[in-house]
Write a protein that holds these residues in place. Sequence first.
Motif, PDB file in Angstrom:
ATOM      1  N   TYR A   1     -14.586   5.170   5.881  1.00 44.02           N
ATOM      2  CA  TYR A   1     -14.417   3.738   6.120  1.00 44.02           C
ATOM      3  C   TYR A   1     -13.221   3.230   5.311  1.00 44.02           C
ATOM      4  O   TYR A   1     -13.104   3.514   4.111  1.00 44.02           O
ATOM      5  N   PRO A   2     -12.319   2.446   5.923  1.00 44.85           N
ATOM      6  CA  PRO A   2     -11.134   1.978   5.199  1.00 44.85           C
ATOM      7  C   PRO A   2     -11.358   0.710   4.380  1.00 44.85           C
ATOM      8  O   PRO A   2     -10.420   0.234   3.743  1.00 44.85           O
ATOM      9  N   THR A   3     -12.581   0.181   4.392  1.00 42.45           N
ATOM     10  CA  THR A   3     -12.886  -1.024   3.626  1.00 42.45           C
ATOM     11  C   THR A   3     -13.257  -0.652   2.199  1.00 42.45           C
ATOM     12  O   THR A   3     -14.203   0.129   1.992  1.00 42.45           O
ATOM     13  N   PRO A   4     -12.560  -1.153   1.190  1.00 36.80           N
ATOM     14  CA  PRO A   4     -12.906  -0.822  -0.201  1.00 36.80           C
ATOM     15  C   PRO A   4     -14.378  -1.122  -0.495  1.00 36.80           C
ATOM     16  O   PRO A   4     -14.912  -2.149  -0.081  1.00 36.80           O
ATOM     17  N   GLY A   5     -15.030  -0.177  -1.194  1.00 38.84           N
ATOM     18  CA  GLY A   5     -16.432  -0.336  -1.550  1.00 38.84           C
ATOM     19  C   GLY A   5     -17.410   0.229  -0.547  1.00 38.84           C
ATOM     20  O   GLY A   5     -18.614   0.268  -0.813  1.00 38.84           O
ATOM     21  N   HIS A   6     -16.927   0.668   0.602  1.00 40.84           N
ATOM     22  CA  HIS A   6     -17.820   1.201   1.627  1.00 40.84           C
ATOM     23  C   HIS A   6     -17.974   2.716   1.528  1.00 40.84           C
ATOM     24  O   HIS A   6     -19.072   3.226   1.356  1.00 40.84           O
ATOM     25  N   ALA A   7     -16.870   3.453   1.675  1.00 37.39           N
ATOM     26  CA  ALA A   7     -16.943   4.912   1.777  1.00 37.39           C
ATOM     27  C   ALA A   7     -17.336   5.557   0.452  1.00 37.39           C
ATOM     28  O   ALA A   7     -16.860   5.155  -0.609  1.00 37.39           O
ATOM     29  N   HIS A   8     -18.194   6.576   0.531  1.00 41.51           N
ATOM     30  CA  HIS A   8     -18.510   7.362  -0.658  1.00 41.51           C
ATOM     31  C   HIS A   8     -18.613   8.853  -0.350  1.00 41.51           C
ATOM     32  O   HIS A   8     -19.319   9.581  -1.027  1.00 41.51           O
ATOM     33  N   GLY A   9     -17.885   9.279   0.684  1.00 36.58           N
ATOM     34  CA  GLY A   9     -17.708  10.705   0.902  1.00 36.58           C
ATOM     35  C   GLY A   9     -18.610  11.368   1.909  1.00 36.58           C
ATOM     36  O   GLY A   9     -18.515  12.570   2.107  1.00 36.58           O
ATOM     37  N   LEU A  10     -19.496  10.612   2.565  1.00 30.88           N
ATOM     38  CA  LEU A  10     -20.375  11.160   3.586  1.00 30.88           C
ATOM     39  C   LEU A  10     -20.141  10.400   4.885  1.00 30.88           C
ATOM     40  O   LEU A  10     -20.093   9.159   4.880  1.00 30.88           O
ATOM     41  N   SER A  11     -20.016  11.107   5.994  1.00 34.78           N
ATOM     42  CA  SER A  11     -19.716  10.456   7.258  1.00 34.78           C
ATOM     43  C   SER A  11     -20.794   9.431   7.618  1.00 34.78           C
ATOM     44  O   SER A  11     -21.993   9.689   7.476  1.00 34.78           O
ATOM     45  N   PHE A  12     -20.347   8.272   8.041  1.00 34.86           N
ATOM     46  CA  PHE A  12     -21.166   7.143   8.488  1.00 34.86           C
ATOM     47  C   PHE A  12     -21.935   6.457   7.367  1.00 34.86           C
ATOM     48  O   PHE A  12     -22.431   5.352   7.545  1.00 34.86           O
ATOM     49  N   SER A  13     -22.053   7.045   6.198  1.00 35.63           N
ATOM     50  CA  SER A  13     -22.827   6.491   5.094  1.00 35.63           C
ATOM     51  C   SER A  13     -22.002   5.481   4.306  1.00 35.63           C
ATOM     52  O   SER A  13     -20.770   5.579   4.237  1.00 35.63           O
ATOM     53  N   VAL A  14     -22.689   4.496   3.722  1.00 34.82           N
ATOM     54  CA  VAL A  14     -22.038   3.529   2.839  1.00 34.82           C
ATOM     55  C   VAL A  14     -22.858   3.378   1.566  1.00 34.82           C
ATOM     56  O   VAL A  14     -24.027   3.786   1.497  1.00 34.82           O
ATOM     57  N   GLU A  15     -22.256   2.779   0.566  1.00 35.43           N
ATOM     58  CA  GLU A  15     -22.984   2.490  -0.662  1.00 35.43           C
ATOM     59  C   GLU A  15     -24.180   1.580  -0.345  1.00 35.43           C
ATOM     60  O   GLU A  15     -24.135   0.771   0.582  1.00 35.43           O
ATOM     61  N   PRO A  16     -25.274   1.703  -1.094  1.00 33.68           N
ATOM     62  CA  PRO A  16     -26.518   1.015  -0.732  1.00 33.68           C
ATOM     63  C   PRO A  16     -26.449  -0.501  -0.735  1.00 33.68           C
ATOM     64  O   PRO A  16     -27.286  -1.156  -0.097  1.00 33.68           O
ATOM     65  N   ASP A  17     -25.463  -1.083  -1.407  1.00 32.58           N
ATOM     66  CA  ASP A  17     -25.399  -2.547  -1.464  1.00 32.58           C
ATOM     67  C   ASP A  17     -24.501  -3.149  -0.379  1.00 32.58           C
ATOM     68  O   ASP A  17     -24.312  -4.371  -0.347  1.00 32.58           O
ATOM     69  N   VAL A  18     -23.966  -2.330   0.516  1.00 31.51           N
ATOM     70  CA  VAL A  18     -23.043  -2.837   1.533  1.00 31.51           C
ATOM     71  C   VAL A  18     -23.793  -3.632   2.601  1.00 31.51           C
ATOM     72  O   VAL A  18     -24.722  -3.137   3.234  1.00 31.51           O
ATOM     73  N   ARG A  19     -23.390  -4.879   2.790  1.00 30.07           N
ATOM     74  CA  ARG A  19     -23.917  -5.760   3.835  1.00 30.07           C
ATOM     75  C   ARG A  19     -22.765  -6.605   4.369  1.00 30.07           C
ATOM     76  O   ARG A  19     -21.977  -7.108   3.587  1.00 30.07           O
ATOM     77  N   PRO A  20     -22.655  -6.817   5.672  1.00 26.65           N
ATOM     78  CA  PRO A  20     -23.446  -6.168   6.714  1.00 26.65           C
ATOM     79  C   PRO A  20     -23.048  -4.698   6.851  1.00 26.65           C
ATOM     80  O   PRO A  20     -21.989  -4.281   6.352  1.00 26.65           O
ATOM     81  N   LEU A  21     -23.868  -3.928   7.543  1.00 22.90           N
ATOM     82  CA  LEU A  21     -23.542  -2.532   7.774  1.00 22.90           C
ATOM     83  C   LEU A  21     -22.336  -2.419   8.701  1.00 22.90           C
ATOM     84  O   LEU A  21     -22.119  -3.275   9.564  1.00 22.90           O
ATOM     85  N   PRO A  22     -21.527  -1.370   8.536  1.00 24.44           N
ATOM     86  CA  PRO A  22     -20.481  -1.109   9.524  1.00 24.44           C
ATOM     87  C   PRO A  22     -21.090  -1.036  10.923  1.00 24.44           C
ATOM     88  O   PRO A  22     -22.226  -0.601  11.101  1.00 24.44           O
ATOM     89  N   ARG A  23     -20.312  -1.427  11.911  1.00 23.37           N
ATOM     90  CA  ARG A  23     -20.883  -1.597  13.257  1.00 23.37           C
ATOM     91  C   ARG A  23     -21.395  -0.289  13.858  1.00 23.37           C
ATOM     92  O   ARG A  23     -22.427  -0.272  14.540  1.00 23.37           O
ATOM     93  N   SER A  24     -20.695   0.818  13.598  1.00 28.38           N
ATOM     94  CA  SER A  24     -21.181   2.096  14.133  1.00 28.38           C
ATOM     95  C   SER A  24     -22.518   2.473  13.498  1.00 28.38           C
ATOM     96  O   SER A  24     -23.441   2.925  14.193  1.00 28.38           O
ATOM     97  N   LEU A  25     -22.640   2.288  12.188  1.00 27.49           N
ATOM     98  CA  LEU A  25     -23.890   2.614  11.514  1.00 27.49           C
ATOM     99  C   LEU A  25     -25.005   1.676  11.979  1.00 27.49           C
ATOM    100  O   LEU A  25     -26.152   2.110  12.152  1.00 27.49           O
ATOM    101  N   ASN A  26     -24.681   0.428  12.197  1.00 32.47           N
ATOM    102  CA  ASN A  26     -25.681  -0.503  12.712  1.00 32.47           C
ATOM    103  C   ASN A  26     -26.202  -0.038  14.067  1.00 32.47           C
ATOM    104  O   ASN A  26     -27.419  -0.094  14.324  1.00 32.47           O
ATOM    105  N   ASN A  27     -25.326   0.465  14.922  1.00 32.39           N
ATOM    106  CA  ASN A  27     -25.769   0.986  16.215  1.00 32.39           C
ATOM    107  C   ASN A  27     -26.566   2.275  16.064  1.00 32.39           C
ATOM    108  O   ASN A  27     -27.510   2.523  16.828  1.00 32.39           O
ATOM    109  N   ILE A  28     -26.214   3.105  15.090  1.00 36.42           N
ATOM    110  CA  ILE A  28     -27.017   4.306  14.813  1.00 36.42           C
ATOM    111  C   ILE A  28     -28.430   3.901  14.440  1.00 36.42           C
ATOM    112  O   ILE A  28     -29.417   4.498  14.915  1.00 36.42           O
TER     113      ILE A  28
END
Length: 214
Positions: free
Chosen positions: A60-87
């Motif tokens: 994810y290109p948004t600072p604070g989102h990506a942590h090295g696992l595909s589709f995953s974000v840090e636990p405090d990220v809101r709202p979820l990225p749109r692809s993950l929300n659809n997952i």
Amino acid sequence: MQIPERWSFLPFFSESLPGIEAALQEDTREILPPEEHRFAALMNTAPEQVRVVILGQDPYPTPGHAHGLSFSVEPDVRPLPRSLNNIYKEMVDDLGQAPVNGDLRHWANQGVLLLNTVLSVPAKEANGHKGLGWQTLSHQILDEVSKRPTAFVLWGNHAQALAKHIRPGDHLLIETAHPSPLSARKGFFGSRPFSRINDWLAARGESQINWITA
């Protein structure tokens, strides 16, 4: 970058990584995820532990989102990225519920390799590092883990193009549209990948993935 010891036998780390590291050092932009998270997917899941591969594109290109696992974000990220929300929407339809946040490390701990084909991205510049050479690593990983039966989740054309690096075998291949808002209604919704993976694992006498809770 710290090389994941259990994957260090792959030629990528001696042949390709030095050049990528040199290019990253010369790049003055903010690079995501932070260096200590760049190989998180491999740090969390050793080769012999891999039972499922979910293939992503780049972080994810948004600072604070990506942590090295595909589709995953840090636990405090809101709202979820749109692809993950659809997952998660598909997971609710498939399993009846979804995780409470976007941190998918509990999947990785059960043998789900959350692998991006490119492991770095300049902040706010999606696909900005697609030419660095990271893809060689994903090709080698797919070749390695497909030496034994594995479930491969290939969402979208980018992931499906890498199927040629999967060795023939008694695998489960789930190939559908990508969960992004642009394509999710073209075959991703209704595909029930999570129950299909668990049914396949159960038929092999393996424990199922707890997709919901850590």
